[in-house]
Design a protein around this motif. Structure first.
Motif, mmCIF file in Angstrom:
data_model
loop_
_atom_site.group_PDB
_atom_site.id
_atom_site.type_symbol
_atom_site.label_atom_id
_atom_site.label_comp_id
_atom_site.label_asym_id
_atom_site.label_seq_id
_atom_site.Cartn_x
_atom_site.Cartn_y
_atom_site.Cartn_z
ATOM 1 N N LEU A 43 0.825 -1.211 0.000
ATOM 2 C CA LEU A 43 0.000 0.000 0.000
ATOM 3 C C LEU A 43 0.860 1.262 0.000
ATOM 4 O O LEU A 43 0.505 2.253 -0.636
ATOM 5 N N ALA A 44 1.988 1.214 0.683
ATOM 6 C CA ALA A 44 2.904 2.365 0.696
ATOM 7 C C ALA A 44 3.466 2.611 -0.702
ATOM 8 O O ALA A 44 3.557 3.747 -1.157
ATOM 9 N N ARG A 55 0.562 4.044 -2.967
ATOM 10 C CA ARG A 55 -0.306 5.002 -2.272
ATOM 11 C C ARG A 55 -0.862 6.091 -3.181
ATOM 12 O O ARG A 55 -1.882 6.666 -2.882
ATOM 13 N N ASN A 56 -0.226 6.357 -4.299
ATOM 14 C CA ASN A 56 -0.703 7.386 -5.212
ATOM 15 C C ASN A 56 -1.777 6.871 -6.175
ATOM 16 O O ASN A 56 -2.262 7.613 -7.021
ATOM 17 N N GLN A 60 -6.239 1.688 1.679
ATOM 18 C CA GLN A 60 -5.089 2.575 1.570
ATOM 19 C C GLN A 60 -4.624 2.913 2.976
ATOM 20 O O GLN A 60 -5.332 2.704 3.969
ATOM 21 N N LEU A 61 -3.404 3.422 3.043
ATOM 22 C CA LEU A 61 -2.848 3.810 4.335
ATOM 23 C C LEU A 61 -3.595 5.027 4.875
ATOM 24 O O LEU A 61 -3.923 5.942 4.126
ATOM 25 N N GLU A 80 0.796 8.781 6.328
ATOM 26 C CA GLU A 80 1.942 8.709 5.420
ATOM 27 C C GLU A 80 2.855 7.556 5.862
ATOM 28 O O GLU A 80 2.970 7.275 7.068
ATOM 29 N N PRO A 81 3.524 6.896 4.929
ATOM 30 C CA PRO A 81 4.386 5.758 5.254
ATOM 31 C C PRO A 81 5.529 6.098 6.227
ATOM 32 O O PRO A 81 6.014 5.204 6.927
#
Length: 145
Positions: A17-18, A21-22, A66-67, A70-71
């Motif tokens: 997912l990281a 992420r976009n 999704q996260l 932020e990662p």
């Protein structure tokens, strides 16, 4: 201490997912395919992560995961504590452990406390962003002609 499949797969899922992420919400089947993990197994891990501030889900046609952060704000230690419970190397240091009758005079307790501190400091010092970045640096460093 041994990290279970649940902990390892949760980390792989969140790393996936990281990395993506976009792309918005990611379907569980896509994560399962890319990570070569059973979708059914991931479905067992999702509720654990959904209850935390790590994962966000969306139902429907464009649904997925999704996260939630932020990662660089999600640590390996946090993920493993969610999936594994305590990371303590001995039972007497686990957060839910009954007070050990030997703790006041245990000669080995400082050893286990030190190990516990090292484990937690190490895992809490690594974020999803760190792992993704390190992987991509290693990937580009392996170019061979």
């Amino acid at each position: 201490m041994k990290i279970s499949t649940k902990g390892r797969y949760a980390l792989r899922m969140l790393l996936d997912l990281a990395e993506h992420r976009n792309e918005g919400f990611i379907a569980l089947k896509d994560i399962a395919e890319r990570q070569d993990i059973s979708k059914k197994y991931l479905e067992q891990i999702v509720p654990i992560l959904n209850k935390s501030d790590i994962l966000v889900s969306n139902r429907g046609f464009q649904g997925g995961y999704q996260l939630a952060q932020e990662p660089d704000r999600i640590t390996v230690g946090e993920i493993l504590r969610l999936t594994e419970g305590s990371l303590a190397p001995v039972a007497c240091l686990a957060s839910n452990a009954a007070n050990c009758s030997r703790s006041d005079f245990c000669e080995t307790l400082p050893v286990w406390k030190g190990l516990n501190d090292v484990i937690n400091k190490y895992l809490d010092g690594i974020t999803l962003a760190d792992i993704v970045e390190q992987y991509h640096c290693t990937e580009t460093d392996n170019y061979v002609i």
